[in-house]
Structure formats: C-alpha cells, structure tokens
Design a protein around this motif. Structure first.
Motif, PDB file in Angstrom:
ATOM      1  N   GLY A 181       0.739  -1.053  -0.003  1.00 11.60           N
ATOM      2  CA  GLY A 181      -0.067   0.010  -0.153  1.00 11.60           C
ATOM      3  C   GLY A 181       0.640   1.144  -0.243  1.00 11.60           C
ATOM      4  N   GLU A 182       2.166   1.273   0.661  1.00 13.62           N
ATOM      5  CA  GLU A 182       2.720   2.396   0.542  1.00 13.62           C
ATOM      6  C   GLU A 182       3.591   2.490  -0.370  1.00 13.62           C
ATOM      7  N   SER A 183       3.849   1.448  -1.202  1.00 13.21           N
ATOM      8  CA  SER A 183       4.342   1.433  -2.658  1.00 13.21           C
ATOM      9  C   SER A 183       3.337   2.195  -3.533  1.00 13.21           C
ATOM     10  N   TYR A 184       2.039   1.699  -3.396  1.00 12.78           N
ATOM     11  CA  TYR A 184       1.134   2.349  -4.312  1.00 12.78           C
ATOM     12  C   TYR A 184       0.988   3.787  -4.108  1.00 12.78           C
ATOM     13  N   HIS A 185       0.673   4.014  -2.736  1.00 15.03           N
ATOM     14  CA  HIS A 185       0.719   5.509  -2.441  1.00 15.03           C
ATOM     15  C   HIS A 185       1.885   6.254  -3.124  1.00 15.03           C
ATOM     16  N   GLY A 186       3.086   5.845  -2.702  1.00 11.16           N
ATOM     17  CA  GLY A 186       4.238   6.697  -3.350  1.00 11.16           C
ATOM     18  C   GLY A 186       4.298   6.646  -4.642  1.00 11.16           C
ATOM     19  N   THR A 187       3.551   6.052  -5.259  1.00 13.42           N
ATOM     20  CA  THR A 187       3.628   6.226  -7.022  1.00 13.42           C
ATOM     21  C   THR A 187       2.288   6.764  -7.461  1.00 13.42           C
ATOM     22  N   GLY A 188       1.137   7.052  -6.443  1.00  8.48           N
ATOM     23  CA  GLY A 188       0.101   7.769  -6.768  1.00  8.48           C
ATOM     24  C   GLY A 188      -1.086   6.605  -7.331  1.00  8.48           C
ATOM     25  N   GLN A 189      -0.896   5.734  -6.981  1.00  8.40           N
ATOM     26  CA  GLN A 189      -1.965   4.460  -7.386  1.00  8.40           C
ATOM     27  C   GLN A 189      -2.855   4.555  -6.073  1.00  8.40           C
ATOM     28  N   PHE A 190      -3.606   5.566  -5.895  1.00 11.44           N
ATOM     29  CA  PHE A 190      -4.546   5.415  -4.745  1.00 11.44           C
ATOM     30  C   PHE A 190      -5.850   4.455  -4.738  1.00 11.44           C
ATOM     31  N   ARG A 191      -6.191   4.273  -6.097  1.00  6.24           N
ATOM     32  CA  ARG A 191      -7.473   3.318  -6.106  1.00  6.24           C
ATOM     33  C   ARG A 191      -7.054   1.993  -5.834  1.00  6.24           C
ATOM     34  N   LYS A 192      -5.768   1.529  -6.440  1.00  4.22           N
ATOM     35  CA  LYS A 192      -5.126   0.100  -5.956  1.00  4.22           C
ATOM     36  C   LYS A 192      -4.873   0.074  -4.451  1.00  4.22           C
ATOM     37  N   GLU A 193      -4.454   1.074  -3.899  1.00  2.56           N
ATOM     38  CA  GLU A 193      -4.177   1.264  -2.532  1.00  2.56           C
ATOM     39  C   GLU A 193      -5.325   1.077  -1.972  1.00  2.56           C
ATOM     40  N   LYS A 194      -6.416   1.789  -2.170  1.00  2.00           N
ATOM     41  CA  LYS A 194      -7.919   1.523  -1.436  1.00  2.00           C
ATOM     42  C   LYS A 194      -8.421   0.194  -1.684  1.00  2.00           C
TER      43      LYS A 194
END
Length: 192
Positions: A26-39
């Motif tokens: 999730g932190e990796s997704y967050h850091g790359t702006g992939q918020f939908r995937k993170e959610k």
C-alpha cells in the motif's frame, strides 16, 4: 514482490501471516500515486486483519490524501483506540499521529503533535527519536530550518555520535546553502 506474495496466498486460499504484505505494498502504491489500487488493497486487508493498528494508520494517510477528512478522522479514532488497547503511552500515540499528518502533508498539525509528544516524553528514551523527527520535518519541509537546526544541535550536545541527528543536521546545513559544512557532517569528516 508484494503483489506476487499476495497472489501466492490467494492461490493457497490463505491469508498472509502479517499485515506488512498489505501495508508495504500500500505504501508503494501510495508513493506512486496509485490510490485506487491502494484503497482496494486496504479493503482486502481489512477482511484479513480487521483490527490492525498499522492498517488504520495507512488508511488515515490515504483518506487525508484523498481529502476525505471524515474517513481520515474515523481511521485516526480507530488507530488511537487500538494503540490504547495495547497500552501505548500518550506520547507515543501523539508521535505516531504526527507521522500520519506529516505523511499526509498536514505539516502544522504534525508539528503540533511532535511538540505534544516531546512535552510528554521528558526523560523517556524515545525523546531523541521524536526530537529528530520534529527537527527533520522543520528542515525538510522548509517550515523553519533555523529552529530545526537549533533543536538538533541540542540533541547532538547530548549524543554527538547519533547518525540520525547528524543526518538531520547535514540536511539542514545543505538546505541553508552551507554545502561544505553539510558535506563534512554527512561524510563524517567534520566529526574529529
């Protein structure tokens, strides 16, 4: 790799042994702006780890990032509850909440909570850690570089070999344009 690990767990029809398979991804997704995937990932994580402190921490950061303060405050409330349930001190909770706000870009709230934590930590062994976090935030985010350096200088008087404090001081000097001094501190040549 975290995605692959989760695929393997899914194939085995089991859940990961620990939350970090989710939170680190999730932190990796967050850091790359992939918020939908993170959610979406966190929804799955909630199923496998419904009352995990770290998950609530990450969810609060994501909600703040998405400007959903209602959800963010709900996750923060849950985070505080879970921390208190594990007998965390108010100082430690405040410091970690400061990290949430810092990561979400709410710098004034982060500074306020780091200061609160410091006021509650007098004499506690984690005080230098919190002091360094506050000083680094003040320096790194250009909130108040001079104050950040003053704070870290006080810490270095007590613990002159602290690599994290030396890093913070070097970064502060660099941000002030004092490149030679910064280089000496960051390479260890200015410590003799």
């Amino acid at each position: 790799e975290f995605e692959k690990a989760l695929e393997i767990y899914k194939k085995w029809d089991s859940k990961p042994d620990w939350i970090f398979n989710y939170t680190e991804l999730g932190e990796s997704y967050h850091g790359t702006g992939q918020f939908r995937k993170e959610k979406k990932l966190y929804r799955k994580a909630e199923h496998d780890f419904p009352n995990d402190r770290r998950l609530s921490y990450n969810q609060a950061i994501l909600a703040f990032t998405e400007e959903d303060t209602v959800a963010a405050n709900r996750y923060i409330k849950k985070y505080i509850y879970l921390c208190k349930d594990q007998s965390w001190s108010e100082a430690r909770i405040s410091r970690n909440l400061a990290d949430v706000y810092s990561n979400a870009g709410y710098l004034n709230k982060a500074v306020e909570l780091y200061r609160k934590s410091l006021s509650l930590e007098s004499g506690i062994s984690l005080r230098p850690f919190t002091l360094n976090k506050l000083a680094y935030l003040l320096i790194d985010k250009d909130v108040n570089i001079i104050e950040g350096i003053q704070l870290i200088d006080k810490e270095l008087e007590t613990n002159p070999d602290s690599y994290s404090s030396l890093h913070t001081k070097g970064w502060g000097l660099y941000k002030q344009g004092k490149y030679e001094e910064a280089l000496k501190i960051l390479t260890g040549r200015g410590l003799q």
